[in-house]
Design a protein around this motif. Structure first.
Motif, mmCIF file in Angstrom:
data_model
loop_
_atom_site.group_PDB
_atom_site.id
_atom_site.type_symbol
_atom_site.label_atom_id
_atom_site.label_comp_id
_atom_site.label_asym_id
_atom_site.label_seq_id
_atom_site.Cartn_x
_atom_site.Cartn_y
_atom_site.Cartn_z
ATOM 1 N N PRO A 1 0.800 -1.225 0.000
ATOM 2 C CA PRO A 1 0.000 0.000 0.000
ATOM 3 C C PRO A 1 0.830 1.270 0.000
ATOM 4 C CG PRO A 1 0.032 -0.973 2.183
ATOM 5 C CD PRO A 1 0.720 -1.946 1.271
ATOM 6 N N SER A 2 2.150 1.164 0.142
ATOM 7 C CA SER A 2 2.987 2.361 0.116
ATOM 8 C C SER A 2 3.328 2.783 -1.311
ATOM 9 C CB SER A 2 4.279 2.106 0.898
ATOM 10 O OG SER A 2 5.088 1.143 0.234
ATOM 11 N N THR A 3 2.876 2.012 -2.293
ATOM 12 C CA THR A 3 3.136 2.330 -3.692
ATOM 13 C C THR A 3 1.813 2.541 -4.399
ATOM 14 O OG1 THR A 3 3.025 0.059 -4.472
ATOM 15 C CG2 THR A 3 5.122 0.771 -3.547
ATOM 16 N N ASP A 4 1.852 2.605 -5.712
ATOM 17 C CA ASP A 4 0.617 2.751 -6.474
ATOM 18 C C ASP A 4 -0.273 1.518 -6.365
ATOM 19 O OD1 ASP A 4 1.181 5.296 -7.296
ATOM 20 O OD2 ASP A 4 2.196 4.652 -9.120
ATOM 21 N N ASP A 5 0.229 0.449 -5.689
ATOM 22 C CA ASP A 5 -0.621 -0.699 -5.444
ATOM 23 C C ASP A 5 -1.810 -0.338 -4.572
ATOM 24 O OD1 ASP A 5 0.751 -2.505 -6.955
ATOM 25 O OD2 ASP A 5 1.992 -3.251 -5.331
ATOM 26 N N ALA A 6 -1.787 0.814 -3.880
ATOM 27 C CA ALA A 6 -2.935 1.225 -3.072
ATOM 28 C C ALA A 6 -4.181 1.322 -3.937
ATOM 29 C CB ALA A 6 -2.650 2.572 -2.400
ATOM 30 N N ARG B 1 5.597 8.670 -1.215
ATOM 31 C CA ARG B 1 6.068 9.963 -1.727
ATOM 32 C C ARG B 1 4.976 11.029 -1.629
ATOM 33 N NH1 ARG B 1 5.572 6.538 -6.042
ATOM 34 N NH2 ARG B 1 4.059 7.075 -7.672
ATOM 35 N N GLU B 2 3.710 10.625 -1.816
ATOM 36 C CA GLU B 2 2.615 11.583 -1.689
ATOM 37 C C GLU B 2 2.395 11.951 -0.225
ATOM 38 O OE1 GLU B 2 -0.886 13.905 -2.869
ATOM 39 O OE2 GLU B 2 1.164 13.500 -3.533
ATOM 40 N N ARG B 3 2.583 10.994 0.668
ATOM 41 C CA ARG B 3 2.465 11.296 2.096
ATOM 42 C C ARG B 3 3.499 12.344 2.508
ATOM 43 N NH1 ARG B 3 3.743 6.719 3.807
ATOM 44 N NH2 ARG B 3 1.623 5.891 3.876
ATOM 45 N N GLU B 4 4.730 12.156 2.094
ATOM 46 C CA GLU B 4 5.785 13.108 2.450
ATOM 47 C C GLU B 4 5.476 14.492 1.876
ATOM 48 O OE1 GLU B 4 8.266 12.554 4.529
ATOM 49 O OE2 GLU B 4 7.540 10.505 4.828
ATOM 50 N N ARG B 5 4.984 14.516 0.646
ATOM 51 C CA ARG B 5 4.655 15.799 0.032
ATOM 52 C C ARG B 5 3.533 16.494 0.797
ATOM 53 N NH1 ARG B 5 1.335 18.475 -3.503
ATOM 54 N NH2 ARG B 5 -0.210 16.793 -3.454
ATOM 55 N N LEU B 6 2.484 15.763 1.131
ATOM 56 C CA LEU B 6 1.365 16.361 1.841
ATOM 57 C C LEU B 6 1.783 16.886 3.207
ATOM 58 C CD1 LEU B 6 -1.818 14.150 1.252
ATOM 59 C CD2 LEU B 6 -1.360 16.461 0.426
ATOM 60 N N MET B 7 2.605 16.135 3.908
ATOM 61 C CA MET B 7 3.033 16.585 5.229
ATOM 62 C C MET B 7 3.791 17.905 5.135
ATOM 63 S SD MET B 7 3.962 13.115 7.391
ATOM 64 C CE MET B 7 5.364 12.635 6.367
ATOM 65 N N ALA B 8 4.639 18.040 4.120
ATOM 66 C CA ALA B 8 5.380 19.283 3.948
ATOM 67 C C ALA B 8 4.447 20.431 3.574
ATOM 68 C CB ALA B 8 6.460 19.104 2.877
ATOM 69 N N VAL B 9 3.482 20.162 2.685
ATOM 70 C CA VAL B 9 2.522 21.192 2.277
ATOM 71 C C VAL B 9 1.714 21.680 3.474
ATOM 72 C CG1 VAL B 9 0.401 21.590 0.959
ATOM 73 C CG2 VAL B 9 2.368 20.507 -0.143
ATOM 74 N N VAL B 10 1.212 20.757 4.275
ATOM 75 C CA VAL B 10 0.392 21.126 5.436
ATOM 76 C C VAL B 10 1.216 21.908 6.448
ATOM 77 C CG1 VAL B 10 -0.845 20.181 7.426
ATOM 78 C CG2 VAL B 10 -1.247 19.245 5.139
ATOM 79 N N ARG B 11 2.409 21.439 6.737
ATOM 80 C CA ARG B 11 3.270 22.139 7.699
ATOM 81 C C ARG B 11 3.550 23.564 7.257
ATOM 82 N NH1 ARG B 11 7.877 19.382 6.934
ATOM 83 N NH2 ARG B 11 8.497 20.986 5.433
ATOM 84 N N ASP B 12 3.929 23.730 5.980
ATOM 85 C CA ASP B 12 4.278 25.061 5.484
ATOM 86 C C ASP B 12 3.052 25.972 5.409
ATOM 87 O OD1 ASP B 12 6.827 24.071 5.261
ATOM 88 O OD2 ASP B 12 6.768 23.844 3.072
ATOM 89 N N ALA B 13 1.885 25.405 5.044
ATOM 90 C CA ALA B 13 0.679 26.222 4.931
ATOM 91 C C ALA B 13 0.220 26.721 6.295
ATOM 92 C CB ALA B 13 -0.430 25.424 4.256
#
Length: 419
Positions: free
Chosen positions: A64-69, A260-272
């Motif tokens: 589930p950590s890949t596009d297999d989700a 990779r999407e999780r890491e991106r979202l966490m950075a976006v939320v933190r910065d916003a």
């Protein structure tokens, strides 16, 4: 007193609002069994209901950590997945007495034949509007509009497609239950002619009942997750809430995403949150978010009806349940839907109702637009005023009570089976 089975399957947002319905039926003197996915059995029982877990039989060896989700999710809605789910549902409730069968969408393919085989009435329970109407296309098709004629044609086409795709699956359930084969199209036509009742757990102030819906399709008001009496908020959360101004809630529900999407979202939320100058409560959810920093707390599952009255705004992916909880609390929203399904539909409703500034699709979410939307939500009083007006309407509704009344009308009707 009657035996009532609520046949359901899905995510937390699909199952937990039904605890309200089940508890109200029990309080009216009926015996209730609620099926759910096996991960939620314990929580359903904590609400005082008899839970029967359903294993969907998904291939969990996929990563589930890949596009297999996405591949994991698609396993369920394909005909083979719905056939496995339906047989497992029949296994789970095959020995359960029932005078009435309440069916959610994932349970309908197997549930309709089961009600017919037992000679008992059934009733549909939906959290999203799916039936054809000129007002909008089926909510699972997104937020677009093709005009009155186009919207209704889309609804009819969706139903016809479902009948073609799942026709053989329905045949398998009918054969198992000793029923003659009939086409899914003719079965649907018969239900429509009989005005088979479907109740939608949605506030009419949020989605008014379409005027062109047939009799038997009704919008009755929201159903709410029951919170066990033993529940108490985590001490860390109550301390955080009391240590400063009301924070902004951020959560993406049961969404499962690649690393990779999780890491991106966490950075976006933190910065916003930092750019907007607000404190934040981030719910980890299915995405597994962990956001740290000054004025930010990451939490696990917490009842939204408790938390949302204590926040300044909610940033969420617009699942039906979270959308309802935010409106019930009367707080502004920032809509961050994922593509596909009903999330874009609810995001558009929030915008049209004037409680959300804009829709920011999750795949393209960036910290700048998110910070601007958060700032508008917490500083422009118009968003909160409109949200609070809707909350006042919702407070006057009794969605679960409407289900109880509909069930008891079925029990008093000519198709009822008395024990």
């Amino acid at each position: 007193m009657a035996d009532i089975v609520i046949a359901a399957f899905g995510s937390r947002g699909d199952i937990m609002p039904l605890t309200d319905v089940g508890c109200r039926l029990q309080e009216a003197g009926h015996r209730v069994v609620l099926t759910s996915n096996i991960e939620l059995d314990g929580e359903v029982r904590e609400c005082g209901l008899d839970a029967r877990g359903i294993d969907a039989g998904l291939d969990t060896d996929l990563d589930p950590s890949t596009d297999d989700a996405l591949r994991i999710a698609l396993q369920l809605v394909r005909p083979a997945g719905m056939r496995r789910l339906g047989h497992n549902l029949l296994d789970a409730i095959g020995d359960v007495p029932a005078d009435v069968l309440l069916l959610t969408p994932f349970a309908e393919l197997a549930g309709h034949p089961l009600a017919e085989a037992r000679g008992i009435p059934g009733l549909g329970l939906r959290l999203q509007p799916l039936s054809a109407t000129r007002d909008f296309p089926p909510s699972l098709l997104g937020a677009w509009s093709g005009g009155g004629m186009g919207n209704r044609m889309a609804g009819v086409a969706a139903a016809q497609t479902a009948d073609r795709v799942y026709g053989a699956t329905v045949d398998a359930f009918r054969t198992r239950l000793g029923l003659p084969r009939r086409s899914a199209r003719l079965l649907r036509k018969a239900r429509t002619a009989a005005e088979w009742p479907i109740l939608h757990g949605v506030s009419p102030s949020v989605v008014p009942r379409p005027a062109d819906w047939r009799s038997g399709l009704d919008t009755v008001g929201y159903w709410w997750q029951r919170t066990p009496e033993s529940w108490s908020p985590p001490e860390e959360l109550t301390r955080f809430l009391s240590d400063g101004p009301s924070p902004v809630f951020v959560g993406f529900g049961s969404l499962v995403i690649p690393d990779r999407e999780r890491e991106r979202l966490m950075a976006v939320v933190r910065d916003a949150l930092a750019a907007a100058g607000v404190r934040g409560v981030v719910q980890s959810g299915g995405a597994g978010l962990t956001v740290t920093g000054d004025g930010v707390l990451t939490i696990g599952p917490v009842p939204h009806e408790w938390l949302f009255t204590r926040v300044a705004a909610v940033v969420h992916s617009c699942g039906a349940g979270t959308t309802a909880a935010g409106l019930r609390a009367g707080v502004p929203a920032v809509a961050v839907p994922s593509p596909g399904g009903d999330q874009p539909f609810w995001a558009r409703r929030l915008r049209d109702l004037g409680v959300s500034l804009a829709t920011l699709p999750r795949p393209r979410l960036a910290s700048g637009p998110l910070a601007a939307a958060i700032t508008a939500a917490v500083t422009d009083p118009g968003y909160r005023e409109r949200a609070q007006r809707i909350a006042q309407c919702i407070a006057r509704e009794d969605g679960a009570g409407q289900v109880v009344s509909a069930v008891e009308r079925l029990l008093d009707g000519p198709a009822a089976v008395r024990r």
